[in-house]
Design a protein around this motif. Structure first.
Motif, PDB file in Angstrom:
ATOM      1  N   ILE A  49      -3.465  12.142  -0.949  1.00 31.50           N
ATOM      2  CA  ILE A  49      -3.639  12.296  -2.493  1.00 31.50           C
ATOM      3  C   ILE A  49      -3.154  12.796  -3.026  1.00 31.50           C
ATOM      4  O   ILE A  49      -4.192  13.163  -3.088  1.00 31.50           O
ATOM      5  CB  ILE A  49      -3.968  10.937  -2.026  1.00 31.50           C
ATOM      6  CG1 ILE A  49      -2.999   8.942  -2.023  1.00 31.50           C
ATOM      7  CG2 ILE A  49      -3.708   9.612  -4.281  1.00 31.50           C
ATOM      8  CD1 ILE A  49      -4.234   7.673  -1.156  1.00 31.50           C
TER       9      ILE A  49
ATOM     10  N   TRP B 261      -5.453   8.630  -8.623  1.00 35.94           N
ATOM     11  CA  TRP B 261      -6.401   7.410  -8.265  1.00 35.94           C
ATOM     12  C   TRP B 261      -6.079   7.274  -9.712  1.00 35.94           C
ATOM     13  O   TRP B 261      -6.178   6.151 -10.600  1.00 35.94           O
ATOM     14  CB  TRP B 261      -7.399   7.501  -7.788  1.00 35.94           C
ATOM     15  CG  TRP B 261      -8.086   7.196  -6.042  1.00 35.94           C
ATOM     16  CD1 TRP B 261      -7.975   7.702  -5.307  1.00 35.94           C
ATOM     17  CD2 TRP B 261      -7.767   6.220  -5.616  1.00 35.94           C
ATOM     18  NE1 TRP B 261      -7.365   7.372  -3.935  1.00 35.94           N
ATOM     19  CE2 TRP B 261      -7.431   5.776  -4.067  1.00 35.94           C
ATOM     20  CE3 TRP B 261      -7.338   4.563  -6.147  1.00 35.94           C
ATOM     21  CZ2 TRP B 261      -6.839   5.252  -3.193  1.00 35.94           C
ATOM     22  CZ3 TRP B 261      -6.632   3.352  -4.969  1.00 35.94           C
ATOM     23  CH2 TRP B 261      -6.191   4.178  -4.162  1.00 35.94           C
TER      24      TRP B 261
ATOM     25  N   LEU C 147       2.306   1.994  -3.420  1.00 39.60           N
ATOM     26  CA  LEU C 147       0.811   2.783  -3.985  1.00 39.60           C
ATOM     27  C   LEU C 147       0.962   4.081  -3.771  1.00 39.60           C
ATOM     28  O   LEU C 147       0.262   4.463  -5.282  1.00 39.60           O
ATOM     29  CB  LEU C 147      -0.598   1.683  -4.415  1.00 39.60           C
ATOM     30  CG  LEU C 147      -0.645   0.588  -4.711  1.00 39.60           C
ATOM     31  CD1 LEU C 147      -1.727  -0.190  -4.111  1.00 39.60           C
ATOM     32  CD2 LEU C 147      -0.319   0.477  -5.725  1.00 39.60           C
ATOM     33  N   VAL C 148       0.222   4.572  -2.468  1.00 39.65           N
ATOM     34  CA  VAL C 148       0.766   6.197  -2.565  1.00 39.65           C
ATOM     35  C   VAL C 148       2.031   6.791  -3.263  1.00 39.65           C
ATOM     36  O   VAL C 148       1.491   7.884  -4.112  1.00 39.65           O
ATOM     37  CB  VAL C 148       0.934   5.886  -1.107  1.00 39.65           C
ATOM     38  CG1 VAL C 148       1.236   7.681  -0.434  1.00 39.65           C
ATOM     39  CG2 VAL C 148       0.383   5.533  -0.236  1.00 39.65           C
TER      40      VAL C 148
ATOM     41  N   ILE D  30       0.783  -1.370   0.386  1.00 42.00           N
ATOM     42  CA  ILE D  30      -0.223  -0.159   0.029  1.00 42.00           C
ATOM     43  C   ILE D  30       1.093   1.273  -0.039  1.00 42.00           C
ATOM     44  O   ILE D  30       0.798   2.001  -0.922  1.00 42.00           O
ATOM     45  CB  ILE D  30      -0.713  -0.015   1.155  1.00 42.00           C
ATOM     46  CG1 ILE D  30      -2.318  -1.031   1.124  1.00 42.00           C
ATOM     47  CG2 ILE D  30      -1.825   1.501   1.526  1.00 42.00           C
ATOM     48  CD1 ILE D  30      -2.741  -1.213  -0.075  1.00 42.00           C
TER      49      ILE D  30
ATOM     50  N   LEU E  20      -4.490   3.393   2.893  1.00 41.46           N
ATOM     51  CA  LEU E  20      -3.720   4.297   0.824  1.00 41.46           C
ATOM     52  C   LEU E  20      -5.281   6.043   1.632  1.00 41.46           C
ATOM     53  O   LEU E  20      -6.030   6.399   0.349  1.00 41.46           O
ATOM     54  CB  LEU E  20      -5.172   3.553  -0.100  1.00 41.46           C
ATOM     55  CG  LEU E  20      -4.048   2.779  -0.671  1.00 41.46           C
ATOM     56  CD1 LEU E  20      -5.043   1.877  -1.369  1.00 41.46           C
ATOM     57  CD2 LEU E  20      -3.069   3.102  -1.691  1.00 41.46           C
TER      58      LEU E  20
ATOM     59  N   THR F 246      -5.729  -2.485  -7.405  1.00 42.24           N
ATOM     60  CA  THR F 246      -5.219  -2.200  -6.309  1.00 42.24           C
ATOM     61  C   THR F 246      -6.154  -3.969  -5.267  1.00 42.24           C
ATOM     62  O   THR F 246      -5.317  -4.758  -4.356  1.00 42.24           O
ATOM     63  CB  THR F 246      -5.623  -0.641  -5.397  1.00 42.24           C
ATOM     64  OG1 THR F 246      -5.053   0.007  -5.717  1.00 42.24           O
ATOM     65  CG2 THR F 246      -5.329  -1.344  -4.037  1.00 42.24           C
TER      66      THR F 246
END
Lengths: 297, 222
Positions: free
Chosen positions: A114, A119, A97-98, A94, B133, B109
């Motif tokens: 974010i 996204w 991903l950020v 995670i 997230l 994800t």
């Protein structure tokens, strides 16, 4: 031999301790399943200690409940143990991903920032990893009436459809509802409640069932009222009796269980009312999680 | 003459096929698999006995004209149709501005998490991971709104995810798994490639057990 009264008190205490242990385990389960935590083993040891003094079925049932929970958590814990060359840790994934989205995470992991486009960026980057992406077609002038189209059109046609079918369907609909209502108060439903009471009482013949534990369904106020209603029928027919126990709490017991009980049956009229606030209060006080009388549908 | 014996004439058949093709393309917008009953209700109506014949030609047309394949997935009682892209994606796919990029990012994800964690996750572990997230189960999200609804309802209805209730759990616990559609729109190997590039590792083989899993899946689909 410990006197019955002292034993009852001890068993009650044990049950309370069990409930506390179960709740605590539930609350902390995310921590307990982590591979480096010993908490689960400690809790199992605690339960083992409690079990030494248990001598009645309700305590044993609570012990089983705890063990089921512990076993489930143990399985999860095993699943999280990795023996790969590179272990996969969700948190690490995670975090990456950020970064991939152009975001940042603060030192103490509290602030996750974010960017607005983040996204969208991730969606674009992952598009190539789909083996099949089908473009959805949006007709310029809309689809035919008979076919469902995009969001706005669909709502309009559905609303129209509903309007014209509702007048037609109203008549048959009424009849079926009537049939269902009848089902709830039939002798079968009352019989089912009696059966549940008898079964439960058979498991623990020494103690009558607590009235509120029996009727309250923590997930449905409506169903709780229905249970009170059904129970009232059973009392009216003399199949079940309700009285106050030594603690002043109402308890329920099937009639004619004790052959030596020849006390004359008193017929007393009592009105039971339960407001929604009282219902919440009882769920809280008893810490009820699910109902003894299960909803049928 | 009973309706099942009625022969459908060529022009009527063509019309029905075109209608079904249209229906499928529009239905694809929601990404919810379409059932035989839906097709019969909206298009075929009195010609439902010709279902198989219509669907065969529909499939051919979709392939020839749009490059999309009709796929029937699910076991008896839960069968439905989805459209799958026949063409291998090229760089152009990456450049295209797809409509649902953010949702796709979230979906990818989620699928990656579940696969890398051994093909299933309990709801507790799942939502705990998403917290990293900035996604909270019960808080509205600036991008996705009601995330809980998106993941537990929309993704499930689209057959991307499957959520199963675990037996003998009190309070109830759920297991999050891949749905049938996920297996057709991506693959375990693809996920592994993504994760490998994200971690900047040299090869997909460093993920020992996941690699074996992905290989198995590859063997089965060939």
């Amino acid at each position: 031999l410990v006197s019955s009264f002292v034993n009852r008190a001890r068993q009650l205490q044990l049950r309370q301790n069990y409930r506390k242990l179960i709740d605590e385990t539930q609350l902390n389960k995310e921590e307990l399943v982590k591979p480096d935590s010993n908490g689960l083993m400690e809790n199992i040891a605690k339960a083992h200690q409690l079990f030494k003094d248990v001598n009645e079925t309700r305590g044993a049932a609570l012990d089983s409940k705890f063990m089921t929970l512990a076993v489930t958590l143990g399985a999860q814990k095993t699943n999280l143990l990795q023996t790969d060359l590179v272990a996969f840790q969700p948190d690490e994934f995670i975090a990456k991903l950020v970064t991939c989205m152009g975001g940042t995470v603060s030192e103490d992991k509290d602030e996750i920032d974010i960017p607005e486009n983040g996204w969208n960026v991730l969606g674009q980057k992952t598009a190539t990893y789909f083996t099949s992406l089908t473009p959805a077609l949006h007709p310029l002038l809309g689809a035919f009436e008979a076919i469902e189209t995009g969001k706005t059109n669909r709502q309009a046609t559905q609303r129209n459809k509903q309007k014209e079918t509702s007048t037609k369907v109203q008549l048959p609909k009424e009849l079926t509802n009537y049939k269902d209502d009848k089902k709830e108060a039939t002798p079968e439903e009352i019989e089912r409640v009696l059966h549940i009471i008898n079964t439960f009482y058979k498991d623990d013949p020494a103690s009558p069932i607590d009235y509120f534990e029996l009727v309250v369904n923590p997930e449905s106020y409506g169903h709780t009222i229905e249970n009170i209603f059904h129970l009232a029928f059973l009392v009216k027919d003399g199949l079940v009796k309700i009285f106050l126990n030594e603690n002043g709490l109402p308890v329920v017991e099937p009639v004619n269980v004790r052959p030596d009980d020849i006390s004359p049956r008193k017929k007393v009229q009592v009105i039971v009312s339960l407001s929604m606030d009282e219902w919440y209060a009882i769920i809280d006080a008893y810490q009820l999680k699910d109902s003894l009388i299960k909803i049928l549908f | 003459m009973s309706s099942s014996q009625r022969n459908i004439d060529k022009s009527e058949l063509d019309r029905k096929v075109n209608d079904v093709v249209h229906l499928m393309l529009i239905w694809e917008q929601r990404k919810i698999p379409i059932k035989r009953a839906d097709i019969n209700k909206h298009v075929l109506k009195e010609y439902r006995h010709a279902f198989n014949e219509v669907m065969k030609i529909t499939d051919k047309k979709l392939q020839k004209v749009f490059g999309l394949k009709l796929l029937e997935i699910g076991e008896s009682g839960k069968r439905a149709y989805i459209l799958v892209n026949m063409l291998e994606h090229s760089e152009t796919q990456q450049m295209m501005n797809w409509n649902d990029n953010p949702k796709r990012g979230l979906l990818f994800t989620v699928l990656s998490l579940i696969f890398m964690c051994g093909n299933s996750m309990t709801d507790g572990t799942f939502w705990n991971a998403l917290k990293g997230l900035g996604i909270e189960k019960d808080k509205p999200h600036p991008e996705f709104g009601d995330v809980k609804k998106l993941i537990t309802q929309e993704f499930v209805r689209q057959w991307y995810l499957e959520i199963v209730k675990l037996p003998n759990c009190d309070p109830p616990q759920y297991e999050y798994k891949w749905g049938l559609r996920a297996y057709h729109e991506t693959s375990k190997m693809k996920i592994l490639e993504f994760v490998t590039s994200l971690y900047d590792k040299s090869s997909v083989m460093v993920w020992k057990s996941q690699y074996q899993d992905a290989l198995e899946e590859q063997r089965k689909t060939i």
